[in-house]
Write a protein that holds these residues in place. Sequence first.
Motif, PDB file in Angstrom:
ATOM      1  N   LEU A   1      35.393 -15.040 -16.492  1.00  0.00           N
ATOM      2  CA  LEU A   1      35.019 -13.877 -17.224  1.00  0.00           C
ATOM      3  C   LEU A   1      33.851 -13.991 -18.114  1.00  0.00           C
ATOM      4  CD1 LEU A   1      36.240 -10.767 -19.935  1.00  0.00           C
ATOM      5  CD2 LEU A   1      34.723 -12.918 -20.640  1.00  0.00           C
ATOM      6  N   THR A   2      32.244 -13.160 -18.569  1.00  0.00           N
ATOM      7  CA  THR A   2      31.164 -13.874 -18.468  1.00  0.00           C
ATOM      8  C   THR A   2      30.755 -12.205 -19.805  1.00  0.00           C
ATOM      9  OG1 THR A   2      30.227 -15.352 -16.872  1.00  0.00           O
ATOM     10  CG2 THR A   2      28.822 -14.647 -18.561  1.00  0.00           C
TER      11      THR A   2
ATOM     12  N   GLU B   1      27.963 -11.299 -21.980  1.00  0.00           N
ATOM     13  CA  GLU B   1      26.103 -11.763 -22.402  1.00  0.00           C
ATOM     14  C   GLU B   1      25.999 -10.615 -22.858  1.00  0.00           C
ATOM     15  OE1 GLU B   1      23.716 -12.498 -19.134  1.00  0.00           O
ATOM     16  OE2 GLU B   1      25.165 -14.130 -18.686  1.00  0.00           O
TER      17      GLU B   1
ATOM     18  N   GLY C   1      27.566 -13.496 -26.856  1.00  0.00           N
ATOM     19  CA  GLY C   1      28.610 -13.848 -25.778  1.00  0.00           C
ATOM     20  C   GLY C   1      29.223 -15.026 -25.659  1.00  0.00           C
ATOM     21  N   LEU C   2      30.223 -15.191 -24.684  1.00  0.00           N
ATOM     22  CA  LEU C   2      31.220 -15.930 -23.876  1.00  0.00           C
ATOM     23  C   LEU C   2      30.985 -16.086 -22.269  1.00  0.00           C
ATOM     24  CD1 LEU C   2      33.620 -13.882 -24.300  1.00  0.00           C
ATOM     25  CD2 LEU C   2      33.538 -14.686 -26.085  1.00  0.00           C
ATOM     26  N   GLU C   3      31.857 -17.398 -22.157  1.00  0.00           N
ATOM     27  CA  GLU C   3      32.783 -17.199 -20.644  1.00  0.00           C
ATOM     28  C   GLU C   3      33.735 -18.161 -20.837  1.00  0.00           C
ATOM     29  OE1 GLU C   3      30.000 -20.302 -18.820  1.00  0.00           O
ATOM     30  OE2 GLU C   3      28.269 -18.602 -18.504  1.00  0.00           O
TER      31      GLU C   3
ATOM     32  N   GLY D   1      37.235 -19.495 -19.020  1.00  0.00           N
ATOM     33  CA  GLY D   1      36.981 -19.862 -16.866  1.00  0.00           C
ATOM     34  C   GLY D   1      39.102 -19.418 -16.652  1.00  0.00           C
TER      35      GLY D   1
ATOM     36  N   THR E   1      30.809  -9.696 -16.653  1.00  0.00           N
ATOM     37  CA  THR E   1      31.876  -9.912 -15.655  1.00  0.00           C
ATOM     38  C   THR E   1      32.828  -9.915 -15.762  1.00  0.00           C
ATOM     39  OG1 THR E   1      30.354 -11.824 -15.246  1.00  0.00           O
ATOM     40  CG2 THR E   1      28.822  -9.795 -14.278  1.00  0.00           C
TER      41      THR E   1
ATOM     42  N   GLU F   1      31.077  -7.379 -11.486  1.00  0.00           N
ATOM     43  CA  GLU F   1      29.577  -6.446 -12.321  1.00  0.00           C
ATOM     44  C   GLU F   1      30.947  -5.717 -13.344  1.00  0.00           C
ATOM     45  OE1 GLU F   1      25.974  -4.743 -14.208  1.00  0.00           O
ATOM     46  OE2 GLU F   1      26.053  -5.421 -12.636  1.00  0.00           O
TER      47      GLU F   1
ATOM     48  N   THR G   1      44.461 -16.023 -17.659  1.00  0.00           N
ATOM     49  CA  THR G   1      43.131 -15.842 -18.401  1.00  0.00           C
ATOM     50  C   THR G   1      43.075 -15.293 -19.728  1.00  0.00           C
ATOM     51  OG1 THR G   1      41.724 -16.895 -16.932  1.00  0.00           O
ATOM     52  CG2 THR G   1      40.518 -16.331 -18.388  1.00  0.00           C
TER      53      THR G   1
END
Length: 254
Positions: free
Chosen positions: A2-3, A5, A21-23, A25, A58, A63, A200
Motif C-alpha cells: 500500500l502506498t 501520498e 503519506g506512507l508506504e 510493505g 495504490t 490505483e 499486511t
Amino acid sequence: MLTAEDITVGFGGVRAVEGVGLEVGRGELLGLIGPNGSGKTTFLNALCGIVPARGSLTVDGAEVRLGRPRLARRHGIGRAFQTPQIYDGLSCLENVLLSSPDPALRGLTGAWLARPLMWGHERRRWAKAMEALAYTGLAEHATRAAGLLTYGQRRLLELARALAGMPKVLLLDEPSAGLNDAETATVATLLDEVRAAGNTLIVVDHKIDFLDSLCDRLVVLELGRVIARGTPDEVWRDDRVISAYLGVPVDVVD
C-alpha cells in the motif's frame, strides 16, 4: 503493498489530515500512533473510502479512487472499527458470512438456474467462515447470537469477519481498546500470526507496549501531519514525539 501520498481530509475549515503519506510493505505490520485528535482514525477512514479525501492511493500496484468504499473493498482493503460493528440479531457465523468478497451465484439466477453450483459455492463460503471463527477461538459460538457475546468476544468476531474477507491490507482501529491484559495478549498473538502468514496490517492503538511488541515500524501523527516515522526504538527517542505526548515544546525536551 500500500502506498498513500498526500492524503488530505477536511471538515469545513478544519484539516483533520493534511498531506499524509506512507508506504506499507507486503507482510508488514505498521503502527499508526499519536495523541487524541491527531487524525489517525480519519486517515484510516480516508483509506477505506468512508470520508471524502484528496490524494492518491495504490494497493498492490493498482490505483484506488478515494471516497468509494466499494472500490476500496474491491481492491482488498479491509477494516475493523474502534467500536465493533456487529449485528447483534445475527449469529456469529452469519456475521462472518457477510464479509465474503465473492458474490457469485448468490442471487435468484444462481438459485434457480445453477442450484448445484450455488450450493457448492455456499458450502465453501461457510467453511471459510468457520475457519475464521476457529482461528479467533469462536468456533463454539458459531450459532450463538452475536448480541450475547462479551465485549472481548465481539472484538474477536469483528476480526474474524475482517479476515474472512481475505483483505490484502487490513486496517485495525484500536483493536485492544476496552480489553483486559489477558484479552489484549490474545489479540496481540492473533495479529502476530496474521502478519507471520504474510498479511499486511495498519494498526492504530494507544497501548504502547501492545504496539511495540508487534510493529515493524511506527508512523506518528500530530494535528493531522506526520511528525516521525521509524522503528519503535527510533520513534520513542524522537524529541517531537516526546513533545507531542507530554505537551511541552520541543526545545524544552532534553
